[in-house]
Write a protein that holds these residues in place. Structure first.
Motif, PDB file in Angstrom:
ATOM      1  N   SER A  62       1.105  -1.324  -0.040  1.00  0.00           N
ATOM      2  CA  SER A  62       0.135  -0.263   0.021  1.00  0.00           C
ATOM      3  C   SER A  62       0.931   0.932   0.188  1.00  0.00           C
ATOM      4  O   SER A  62       0.855   2.176  -0.969  1.00  0.00           O
ATOM      5  N   LEU A  65       1.739   2.165  -3.677  1.00  0.00           N
ATOM      6  CA  LEU A  65       0.133   2.793  -4.196  1.00  0.00           C
ATOM      7  C   LEU A  65       0.091   4.138  -4.666  1.00  0.00           C
ATOM      8  O   LEU A  65      -0.446   4.741  -4.852  1.00  0.00           O
ATOM      9  N   LEU A  66       0.355   4.525  -2.705  1.00  0.00           N
ATOM     10  CA  LEU A  66       0.373   5.121  -2.019  1.00  0.00           C
ATOM     11  C   LEU A  66       1.107   6.311  -2.911  1.00  0.00           C
ATOM     12  O   LEU A  66       1.141   7.121  -3.504  1.00  0.00           O
ATOM     13  N   ILE A  69       0.454   7.328  -6.341  1.00  0.00           N
ATOM     14  CA  ILE A  69      -0.212   8.506  -5.988  1.00  0.00           C
ATOM     15  C   ILE A  69       0.298   9.597  -5.809  1.00  0.00           C
ATOM     16  O   ILE A  69      -0.508  11.069  -7.338  1.00  0.00           O
ATOM     17  N   LEU A  70       0.693  10.068  -5.346  1.00  0.00           N
ATOM     18  CA  LEU A  70       1.710  10.803  -4.826  1.00  0.00           C
ATOM     19  C   LEU A  70       2.664  11.606  -5.853  1.00  0.00           C
ATOM     20  O   LEU A  70       2.756  13.072  -6.640  1.00  0.00           O
ATOM     21  N   PHE A  72       2.370  11.299  -8.831  1.00  0.00           N
ATOM     22  CA  PHE A  72       1.338  11.495 -10.246  1.00  0.00           C
ATOM     23  C   PHE A  72       0.864  12.775  -9.933  1.00  0.00           C
ATOM     24  O   PHE A  72       1.186  13.670 -10.787  1.00  0.00           O
ATOM     25  N   ILE A  73       0.455  13.498  -9.073  1.00  0.00           N
ATOM     26  CA  ILE A  73      -0.512  13.835  -8.436  1.00  0.00           C
ATOM     27  C   ILE A  73       0.687  15.298  -8.378  1.00  0.00           C
ATOM     28  O   ILE A  73       0.045  16.557  -9.238  1.00  0.00           O
ATOM     29  N   ILE A  76       1.601  16.107 -12.103  1.00  0.00           N
ATOM     30  CA  ILE A  76       0.833  17.438 -12.883  1.00  0.00           C
ATOM     31  C   ILE A  76       1.091  18.781 -12.282  1.00  0.00           C
ATOM     32  O   ILE A  76       0.364  19.639 -12.789  1.00  0.00           O
ATOM     33  N   ALA A  77       0.653  18.784 -10.819  1.00  0.00           N
ATOM     34  CA  ALA A  77       0.218  20.058 -10.219  1.00  0.00           C
ATOM     35  C   ALA A  77       1.766  21.322 -11.200  1.00  0.00           C
ATOM     36  O   ALA A  77       1.435  22.185 -11.087  1.00  0.00           O
ATOM     37  N   ARG A  80       0.696  21.964 -14.481  1.00  0.00           N
ATOM     38  CA  ARG A  80       0.174  22.890 -14.272  1.00  0.00           C
ATOM     39  C   ARG A  80       0.174  23.977 -14.395  1.00  0.00           C
ATOM     40  O   ARG A  80       0.473  25.353 -15.018  1.00  0.00           O
ATOM     41  N   VAL A  87      -2.100  27.048 -10.911  1.00  0.00           N
ATOM     42  CA  VAL A  87      -2.112  25.596 -10.356  1.00  0.00           C
ATOM     43  C   VAL A  87      -3.753  25.094 -10.257  1.00  0.00           C
ATOM     44  O   VAL A  87      -3.985  24.598 -10.765  1.00  0.00           O
ATOM     45  N   ILE A  88      -4.808  25.676 -10.040  1.00  0.00           N
ATOM     46  CA  ILE A  88      -5.826  25.435  -9.747  1.00  0.00           C
ATOM     47  C   ILE A  88      -6.684  26.430 -10.058  1.00  0.00           C
ATOM     48  O   ILE A  88      -6.901  27.387  -8.740  1.00  0.00           O
TER      49      ILE A  88
ATOM     50  N   LEU B   9      -5.474  14.594 -19.350  1.00  0.00           N
ATOM     51  CA  LEU B   9      -5.533  14.598 -18.486  1.00  0.00           C
ATOM     52  C   LEU B   9      -6.600  14.147 -18.175  1.00  0.00           C
ATOM     53  O   LEU B   9      -6.411  13.540 -16.888  1.00  0.00           O
ATOM     54  N   ILE B  20      -8.038   5.836  -6.652  1.00  0.00           N
ATOM     55  CA  ILE B  20      -7.602   6.348  -5.652  1.00  0.00           C
ATOM     56  C   ILE B  20      -8.402   6.285  -4.323  1.00  0.00           C
ATOM     57  O   ILE B  20      -8.648   5.791  -4.032  1.00  0.00           O
ATOM     58  N   PHE B  23      -9.005   3.327  -3.811  1.00  0.00           N
ATOM     59  CA  PHE B  23      -7.412   2.531  -2.258  1.00  0.00           C
ATOM     60  C   PHE B  23      -7.597   3.444  -1.003  1.00  0.00           C
ATOM     61  O   PHE B  23      -7.840   2.934   0.432  1.00  0.00           O
ATOM     62  N   TYR B  26     -10.257   1.580   1.212  1.00  0.00           N
ATOM     63  CA  TYR B  26      -9.244   0.256   1.968  1.00  0.00           C
ATOM     64  C   TYR B  26      -9.089   0.948   2.605  1.00  0.00           C
ATOM     65  O   TYR B  26      -8.850   0.261   4.220  1.00  0.00           O
ATOM     66  N   LEU B  27      -7.930   1.711   2.986  1.00  0.00           N
ATOM     67  CA  LEU B  27      -7.168   2.261   3.686  1.00  0.00           C
ATOM     68  C   LEU B  27      -7.669   2.572   5.006  1.00  0.00           C
ATOM     69  O   LEU B  27      -7.262   2.380   5.842  1.00  0.00           O
ATOM     70  N   LEU B  51      -6.861  16.381  -7.648  1.00  0.00           N
ATOM     71  CA  LEU B  51      -6.782  15.153  -8.949  1.00  0.00           C
ATOM     72  C   LEU B  51      -7.703  16.232  -9.506  1.00  0.00           C
ATOM     73  O   LEU B  51      -7.956  16.884 -10.278  1.00  0.00           O
ATOM     74  N   PHE B  53      -9.944  18.701  -8.391  1.00  0.00           N
ATOM     75  CA  PHE B  53      -9.124  20.190  -8.648  1.00  0.00           C
ATOM     76  C   PHE B  53      -7.992  20.651  -9.888  1.00  0.00           C
ATOM     77  O   PHE B  53      -8.441  20.968 -10.651  1.00  0.00           O
ATOM     78  N   LEU B  54      -7.428  19.611  -9.840  1.00  0.00           N
ATOM     79  CA  LEU B  54      -5.872  20.453 -11.211  1.00  0.00           C
ATOM     80  C   LEU B  54      -7.034  20.066 -12.477  1.00  0.00           C
ATOM     81  O   LEU B  54      -6.606  20.344 -12.809  1.00  0.00           O
ATOM     82  N   ILE B  58     -12.830  24.857  -9.594  1.00  0.00           N
ATOM     83  CA  ILE B  58     -13.157  24.511  -8.598  1.00  0.00           C
ATOM     84  C   ILE B  58     -14.499  24.513  -8.444  1.00  0.00           C
ATOM     85  O   ILE B  58     -15.478  23.469  -7.633  1.00  0.00           O
ATOM     86  N   SER B 138      -4.801  27.850  -2.746  1.00  0.00           N
ATOM     87  CA  SER B 138      -5.281  28.726  -4.649  1.00  0.00           C
ATOM     88  C   SER B 138      -6.266  29.547  -5.195  1.00  0.00           C
ATOM     89  O   SER B 138      -5.628  30.289  -5.886  1.00  0.00           O
TER      90      SER B 138
END
Lengths: 94, 141
Positions: A62, A65-66, A69-70, A72-73, A76-77, A80, A87-88, B9, B20, B23, B26-27, B51, B53-54, B58, B138
């Motif tokens: 796990s 996997l975590l 994911i982190l 990847f994000i 991407i940030a 961007r 960013v957002i 994307l 995610i 997961f 599950y966690l 993710l 939001f990106l 918003i 942000s």
């Protein structure tokens, strides 16, 4: 036999992480640094996989996997931010 | 400024968010006997929302997710404290937990613990705090 192979693979992964750290510190442009960070994340995931083979445990799956994911994000940030300087967005269609 | 077209994307995000979120759940439930728990489950849930939001913006996410995250944080902390106080009502120490085994229809013999209720509060507080931080940094100045 397999354990010495695993140790050699870990050593090469550490070398790869060190090379990426050099690029992260020295990198002339920001996209180089982002690539280096992503590379370090992938290498850490591979190293955790090898360590969990070495210790014959499934407790780290796990974590892998975590981390995937982190990283990847995070990539991407950064992408961007480099592309749009923000960013957002609050509204996409304006 | 030309309108960006990030279809790759968006396609990846639509699949990855489901993975995610699964997961994260599950966690959350693995936390009783294995690594996991309310804190890291809430953080994984907040990562999925980040993710979204990106990828999108918003306003369109908030239209489908109409919670005020500050209120969510407060409700989470309140649930955690109240489940701790619940131990006192049964003449036990603060944060006392109990568990028992039940026969559920699908899952068979299952262990149900009151610590899961406390974990729900922790997860809500973590999701609310992380999303408030992300949305605050942000914002436009």
């Amino acid at each position: 036999m397999i354990e010495s192979l695993l140790i050699v693979a870990l050593c090469f992964l550490v070398l790869s992480i060190l090379a990426a750290v050099y690029r992260l510190i020295k990198g002339p442009s920001i996209p180089d640094r982002v690539q280096a960070l992503d590379n370090i994340g992938v290498n850490i995931i591979a190293a955790i996989a090898i360590i969990s083979i070495f210790m014959r445990t499934s407790a780290f799956f796990s974590v892998m996997l975590l981390l995937g994911i982190l990283s990847f994000i995070g990539t991407i940030a950064f992408a961007r931010f480099l592309e749009r300087g923000k960013v957002i967005e609050s509204d996409r269609n304006e | 400024m030309k309108k960006p077209n990030d279809i790759i994307l968006r396609a990846v995000t639509n699949v990855a968010v489901v993975i995610i979120l699964t997961f994260a759940v599950y966690l959350f439930f693995a936390g009783h006997h294995n690594p996991g728990g309310g804190f890291i489950g809430g953080l994984a849930f907040a990562a999925a929302l980040t993710l979204l939001f990106l990828t999108y913006d918003i306003n369109s996410i908030r239209a489908n997710f109409p919670f005020d995250f500050k209120v969510l944080t407060a409700v989470g902390v309140l649930i955690a404290v109240l489940t701790g106080v619940g131990g006192i009502l049964f003449d036990q120490p603060f944060l006392f937990q109990a568990f028992d085994y039940f026969d559920l229809p699908i899952f068979g013999k299952t262990e149900l613990a009151t610590a899961v209720l406390f974990d729900i509060g922790v997860a809500l507080a973590v999701i609310g705090t992380a999303m408030v931080i992300i949305m605050t940094i942000s914002e436009d100045r």
